[in-house]
Design a protein around this motif. Structure first.
Motif, PDB file in Angstrom:
ATOM      1  N   GLU A 106      87.319 -12.798 -12.465  1.00  0.00           N
ATOM      2  CA  GLU A 106      85.958 -12.639 -12.545  1.00  0.00           C
ATOM      3  C   GLU A 106      85.519 -11.565 -11.366  1.00  0.00           C
ATOM      4  O   GLU A 106      84.590 -10.848 -11.400  1.00  0.00           O
ATOM      5  CB  GLU A 106      84.914 -13.918 -12.126  1.00  0.00           C
ATOM      6  CG  GLU A 106      85.227 -14.943 -13.364  1.00  0.00           C
ATOM      7  CD  GLU A 106      84.582 -16.290 -12.954  1.00  0.00           C
ATOM      8  OE1 GLU A 106      84.084 -16.436 -11.647  1.00  0.00           O
ATOM      9  OE2 GLU A 106      84.542 -17.210 -13.534  1.00  0.00           O
ATOM     10  N   GLN A 107      86.498 -11.499 -10.295  1.00  0.00           N
ATOM     11  CA  GLN A 107      86.112 -10.373  -9.377  1.00  0.00           C
ATOM     12  C   GLN A 107      86.764  -9.141  -9.650  1.00  0.00           C
ATOM     13  O   GLN A 107      86.331  -7.998  -9.086  1.00  0.00           O
ATOM     14  CB  GLN A 107      86.732 -10.922  -7.941  1.00  0.00           C
ATOM     15  CG  GLN A 107      86.480 -12.582  -7.770  1.00  0.00           C
ATOM     16  CD  GLN A 107      85.078 -13.060  -7.791  1.00  0.00           C
ATOM     17  OE1 GLN A 107      84.181 -12.318  -7.249  1.00  0.00           O
ATOM     18  NE2 GLN A 107      84.753 -14.089  -8.400  1.00  0.00           N
ATOM     19  N   GLY A 108      87.863  -9.148 -10.292  1.00  0.00           N
ATOM     20  CA  GLY A 108      88.636  -7.809 -10.611  1.00  0.00           C
ATOM     21  C   GLY A 108      89.216  -8.068 -11.803  1.00  0.00           C
ATOM     22  O   GLY A 108      89.250  -8.830 -12.681  1.00  0.00           O
ATOM     23  N   SER A 109      90.157  -6.902 -12.214  1.00  0.00           N
ATOM     24  CA  SER A 109      90.763  -6.789 -13.420  1.00  0.00           C
ATOM     25  C   SER A 109      92.275  -6.897 -13.139  1.00  0.00           C
ATOM     26  O   SER A 109      92.859  -7.346 -14.493  1.00  0.00           O
ATOM     27  CB  SER A 109      90.595  -5.301 -13.952  1.00  0.00           C
ATOM     28  OG  SER A 109      91.023  -4.485 -12.966  1.00  0.00           O
ATOM     29  N   GLY A 149      89.250 -10.132   0.331  1.00  0.00           N
ATOM     30  CA  GLY A 149      88.539 -10.834  -0.847  1.00  0.00           C
ATOM     31  C   GLY A 149      89.131 -11.683  -1.786  1.00  0.00           C
ATOM     32  O   GLY A 149      88.857 -11.991  -2.699  1.00  0.00           O
ATOM     33  N   GLY A 150      90.561 -12.279  -1.313  1.00  0.00           N
ATOM     34  CA  GLY A 150      91.157 -12.946  -2.204  1.00  0.00           C
ATOM     35  C   GLY A 150      90.906 -14.690  -1.779  1.00  0.00           C
ATOM     36  O   GLY A 150      90.238 -15.043  -1.311  1.00  0.00           O
ATOM     37  N   VAL A 151      91.880 -15.551  -2.372  1.00  0.00           N
ATOM     38  CA  VAL A 151      91.667 -16.969  -2.403  1.00  0.00           C
ATOM     39  C   VAL A 151      93.002 -17.448  -2.333  1.00  0.00           C
ATOM     40  O   VAL A 151      94.024 -17.147  -2.792  1.00  0.00           O
ATOM     41  CB  VAL A 151      90.944 -17.415  -3.784  1.00  0.00           C
ATOM     42  CG1 VAL A 151      91.664 -17.061  -5.024  1.00  0.00           C
ATOM     43  CG2 VAL A 151      90.680 -18.780  -3.588  1.00  0.00           C
ATOM     44  N   VAL A 152      93.199 -18.654  -1.671  1.00  0.00           N
ATOM     45  CA  VAL A 152      94.085 -19.432  -1.836  1.00  0.00           C
ATOM     46  C   VAL A 152      94.318 -20.613  -2.694  1.00  0.00           C
ATOM     47  O   VAL A 152      93.228 -20.710  -3.482  1.00  0.00           O
ATOM     48  CB  VAL A 152      94.494 -20.338  -0.551  1.00  0.00           C
ATOM     49  CG1 VAL A 152      95.597 -21.326  -0.379  1.00  0.00           C
ATOM     50  CG2 VAL A 152      94.503 -19.576   0.877  1.00  0.00           C
ATOM     51  N   CYS A 153      95.442 -20.920  -3.568  1.00  0.00           N
ATOM     52  CA  CYS A 153      95.334 -21.950  -4.680  1.00  0.00           C
ATOM     53  C   CYS A 153      96.686 -22.766  -4.350  1.00  0.00           C
ATOM     54  O   CYS A 153      97.631 -22.539  -3.346  1.00  0.00           O
ATOM     55  CB  CYS A 153      95.752 -21.104  -5.941  1.00  0.00           C
ATOM     56  SG  CYS A 153      97.432 -20.584  -6.090  1.00  0.00           S
ATOM     57  N   THR A 154      96.398 -23.912  -4.921  1.00  0.00           N
ATOM     58  CA  THR A 154      97.580 -24.852  -4.965  1.00  0.00           C
ATOM     59  C   THR A 154      97.993 -24.823  -6.296  1.00  0.00           C
ATOM     60  O   THR A 154      97.755 -24.285  -7.198  1.00  0.00           O
ATOM     61  CB  THR A 154      97.123 -26.388  -4.551  1.00  0.00           C
ATOM     62  OG1 THR A 154      96.209 -26.626  -5.662  1.00  0.00           O
ATOM     63  CG2 THR A 154      96.222 -26.335  -3.251  1.00  0.00           C
ATOM     64  N   SER A 155      99.146 -25.671  -6.491  1.00  0.00           N
ATOM     65  CA  SER A 155      99.675 -25.876  -7.919  1.00  0.00           C
ATOM     66  C   SER A 155      98.625 -26.692  -8.946  1.00  0.00           C
ATOM     67  O   SER A 155      99.012 -26.420  -9.946  1.00  0.00           O
ATOM     68  CB  SER A 155     101.169 -26.364  -7.900  1.00  0.00           C
ATOM     69  OG  SER A 155     100.961 -27.552  -7.122  1.00  0.00           O
ATOM     70  N   SER A 156      97.883 -27.361  -8.211  1.00  0.00           N
ATOM     71  CA  SER A 156      96.988 -28.010  -9.225  1.00  0.00           C
ATOM     72  C   SER A 156      95.945 -27.107  -9.715  1.00  0.00           C
ATOM     73  O   SER A 156      95.249 -27.364 -10.800  1.00  0.00           O
ATOM     74  CB  SER A 156      96.518 -29.392  -8.350  1.00  0.00           C
ATOM     75  OG  SER A 156      97.629 -30.214  -7.857  1.00  0.00           O
ATOM     76  N   ASN A 157      95.477 -26.139  -8.651  1.00  0.00           N
ATOM     77  CA  ASN A 157      94.126 -25.473  -8.919  1.00  0.00           C
ATOM     78  C   ASN A 157      94.302 -23.934  -9.441  1.00  0.00           C
ATOM     79  O   ASN A 157      93.455 -23.147  -9.310  1.00  0.00           O
ATOM     80  CB  ASN A 157      93.354 -25.636  -7.896  1.00  0.00           C
ATOM     81  CG  ASN A 157      93.673 -25.051  -6.749  1.00  0.00           C
ATOM     82  OD1 ASN A 157      94.419 -24.385  -6.599  1.00  0.00           O
ATOM     83  ND2 ASN A 157      92.691 -25.369  -5.479  1.00  0.00           N
ATOM     84  N   ALA A 158      95.795 -23.541  -9.547  1.00  0.00           N
ATOM     85  CA  ALA A 158      96.126 -22.135  -9.734  1.00  0.00           C
ATOM     86  C   ALA A 158      95.356 -21.565 -10.815  1.00  0.00           C
ATOM     87  O   ALA A 158      94.829 -20.423 -10.787  1.00  0.00           O
ATOM     88  CB  ALA A 158      97.670 -21.953  -9.826  1.00  0.00           C
ATOM     89  N   LYS A 159      95.040 -22.456 -12.014  1.00  0.00           N
ATOM     90  CA  LYS A 159      94.246 -21.572 -13.195  1.00  0.00           C
ATOM     91  C   LYS A 159      93.059 -21.531 -12.608  1.00  0.00           C
ATOM     92  O   LYS A 159      92.212 -20.320 -13.006  1.00  0.00           O
ATOM     93  CB  LYS A 159      94.281 -22.651 -14.291  1.00  0.00           C
ATOM     94  CG  LYS A 159      93.417 -22.143 -15.481  1.00  0.00           C
ATOM     95  CD  LYS A 159      93.266 -23.186 -16.646  1.00  0.00           C
ATOM     96  CE  LYS A 159      92.596 -22.468 -17.793  1.00  0.00           C
ATOM     97  NZ  LYS A 159      91.314 -22.312 -17.313  1.00  0.00           N
ATOM     98  N   ARG A 160      92.379 -22.373 -11.886  1.00  0.00           N
ATOM     99  CA  ARG A 160      90.827 -22.110 -11.383  1.00  0.00           C
ATOM    100  C   ARG A 160      90.817 -21.080 -10.678  1.00  0.00           C
ATOM    101  O   ARG A 160      89.813 -20.386 -10.304  1.00  0.00           O
ATOM    102  CB  ARG A 160      90.380 -23.164 -10.821  1.00  0.00           C
ATOM    103  CG  ARG A 160      90.383 -24.790 -11.532  1.00  0.00           C
ATOM    104  CD  ARG A 160      89.405 -25.776 -11.339  1.00  0.00           C
ATOM    105  NE  ARG A 160      89.673 -26.143  -9.971  1.00  0.00           N
ATOM    106  CZ  ARG A 160      90.527 -26.999  -9.717  1.00  0.00           C
ATOM    107  NH1 ARG A 160      91.174 -27.697 -10.910  1.00  0.00           N
ATOM    108  NH2 ARG A 160      90.524 -27.696  -8.484  1.00  0.00           N
ATOM    109  N   ALA A 161      91.738 -20.930  -9.836  1.00  0.00           N
ATOM    110  CA  ALA A 161      91.794 -19.728  -8.765  1.00  0.00           C
ATOM    111  C   ALA A 161      91.917 -18.532  -9.449  1.00  0.00           C
ATOM    112  O   ALA A 161      91.410 -17.453  -9.156  1.00  0.00           O
ATOM    113  CB  ALA A 161      92.967 -19.777  -7.651  1.00  0.00           C
ATOM    114  N   LEU A 162      93.007 -18.531 -10.593  1.00  0.00           N
ATOM    115  CA  LEU A 162      93.050 -17.255 -11.318  1.00  0.00           C
ATOM    116  C   LEU A 162      91.657 -16.801 -12.087  1.00  0.00           C
ATOM    117  O   LEU A 162      91.403 -15.614 -12.167  1.00  0.00           O
ATOM    118  CB  LEU A 162      94.081 -17.198 -12.234  1.00  0.00           C
ATOM    119  CG  LEU A 162      95.533 -16.954 -11.587  1.00  0.00           C
ATOM    120  CD1 LEU A 162      96.761 -17.492 -12.167  1.00  0.00           C
ATOM    121  CD2 LEU A 162      95.761 -16.009 -10.564  1.00  0.00           C
ATOM    122  N   ASP A 163      91.200 -17.732 -12.670  1.00  0.00           N
ATOM    123  CA  ASP A 163      90.091 -17.682 -13.543  1.00  0.00           C
ATOM    124  C   ASP A 163      88.987 -16.992 -12.576  1.00  0.00           C
ATOM    125  O   ASP A 163      88.224 -15.980 -12.914  1.00  0.00           O
ATOM    126  CB  ASP A 163      89.420 -18.734 -13.936  1.00  0.00           C
ATOM    127  CG  ASP A 163      90.016 -19.410 -15.252  1.00  0.00           C
ATOM    128  OD1 ASP A 163      90.775 -18.606 -15.786  1.00  0.00           O
ATOM    129  OD2 ASP A 163      89.924 -20.639 -15.421  1.00  0.00           O
TER     130      ASP A 163
END
Length: 399
Positions: A193-196, A175-189
């Motif tokens: 929203e999915q978990g704590s 249930g996770g996601v990949v991120c880049t150094s450009s979009n790490a904030k969006r991925a963590l946001d």
């Protein structure tokens, strides 16, 4: 106009050749080769050009920003790892994708391209120390520990693009996601929203810097999971209370930059702008003026006014290339010691020529393939990233 570039000196703390020396001031596992070998035989340039011409549109050569100039000159596209993988996917007519980068990048290209396309890595020894710091069996053991504590269900795994296909597949399955150094904030946001809580793989620095500096979490919200210790070296309470569980991984190049590096360059160059990659240590990032991905760094230098001074904390091949391309600006390497990405530099002109000439002869060498199940789940995690809202951060204002 003559460039102001000054080659970093071979200081006493530099590792002049890979494996010949050590620097106790750096993180464990950080290695730094010094000067690269002399440029390859000029005849190889002609051979590479001839082989590429014979292959024509059948081949598409990708070159990561950290590659040597002798290799970059033959790249059809240059960029960071994810941009290059997407460029490969956008060339469905190219039978061969020759990826001048490192192993995890070629894996991503194989995941995103069609079955008929074949991805070639000119040197199979071109790995990534950061990606190698997160092994699937270790991550599965960590997940089992979180499950036993009853917190796995509320934990979302997020992996940096700089990870193996196995790890991307694990993240996709859970249930996770990949991120880049450009979009790490969006991925963590998205993840929060999915978990704590988040299990962030494999780069502790990108995870910590993004969580603290962009999401507003505290350092106390972050714990460091060491896969070589029982329960990651953490107590059950620490794992339950943490919002960010950071994997103990790092980049062997960016991990070398220190707070002393920043202080030293500010003393030597009044008014200098310090621009660093978010894979750098937290204290370096907080002391810098600007922080951003490789593409961000390039755009920042391009947008900077003539006469401005910049100390750049990222891989040396790129910093030198930027300095030579912008002689009207004073661009320097943040560290005084010579430091290349040793695994990136395994892709040299002899390896590229060999790979291209073998393709001309009808032989596919060093093909990178990801098994179907892993590729499917990795693609799920990558597609979640592509669905994230928002755009990349713009470059800093000119100073």
């Amino acid at each position: 106009m003559t460039s102001t570039w000054v080659e970093p000196s071979n200081t006493a703390t530099a590792l002049l050749l890979l494996g010949r020396g050590s620097d106790p001031a750096t993180e464990r596992g950080v290695e730094c080769p010094g000067d690269l070998p002399a440029p390859s035989d000029p005849d190889l340039v002609a051979r590479a050009a001839a082989a590429k011409a014979k292959l024509g549109d059948r081949v598409f050569v990708l070159g990561h920003h950290y590659q040597r100039d002798e290799v970059i000159q033959f790249a059809d596209v240059t960029g960071d790892s994810f941009k290059l993988a997407r460029e490969a996917a956008a060339r469905p007519d190219a039978e061969y994708i020759v990826f001048c980068g490192v192993h995890f990048m070629a894996e991503s290209a194989d995941i995103l391209t069609s079955e008929r396309q074949r991805v070639v890595l000119p040197d199979l020894a071109a790995g990534c120390s950061m990606a190698d710091m997160a092994v699937l069996t270790q991550v599965e053991s960590a997940w089992d520990a979180l499950t036993e504590l009853g917190v796995a269900a509320q934990t979302v795994p997020v992996t940096y693009m700089n990870s193996s296909a196995d790890i991307k597949g694990f993240v996709g399955r859970n249930g996770g996601v990949v991120c880049t150094s450009s979009n790490a904030k969006r991925a963590l946001d998205w993840a929060f929203e999915q978990g704590s809580k988040v299990l962030f793989l494999p780069d502790q620095h990108l995870g910590r810097n993004t969580a603290v500096l962009e999401l507003g979490l505290s350092l106390d919200d972050c714990v460091l999971y060491d896969p070589h210790k029982p329960n990651g070296g953490l107590t059950p309470e620490q794992l339950r209370d943490a919002k960010m569980i950071l994997w103990r991984g790092h980049c062997s190049v960016h991990g070398r930059f220190t707070l002393d590096s920043v202080r030293d360059v500010r003393e030597r160059v009044p008014g200098v702008n310090v621009l660093v990659h978010p894979e750098c240590r937290h204290e370096v990032v907080t002391a810098a003026d600007y922080v951003g991905s490789t593409e961000y760094i390039i755009r920042a230098i391009e947008a900077a006014p003539a006469g401005s001074a910049w100390a750049v904390g990222t891989e040396l091949n790129l910093v030198r290339r930027l300095a030579l391309a912008h002689p009207d600006k004073q661009i320097m390497f943040l560290d005084k010691a010579v430091c290349y990405c040793s695994t990136m530099n395994r892709i040299d002109l002899p390896h590229l020529v060999w790979a291209l000439e073998e393709l001309v002869a009808g032989r596919v060498v060093n093909q990178i393939t990801v098994d179907a199940d892993t590729a499917h789940h990795a693609r799920v995690a990558l597609d979640r990233m592509l669905a994230l809202p928002g755009a990349d951060t713009p470059p800093p204002a000119s100073t």
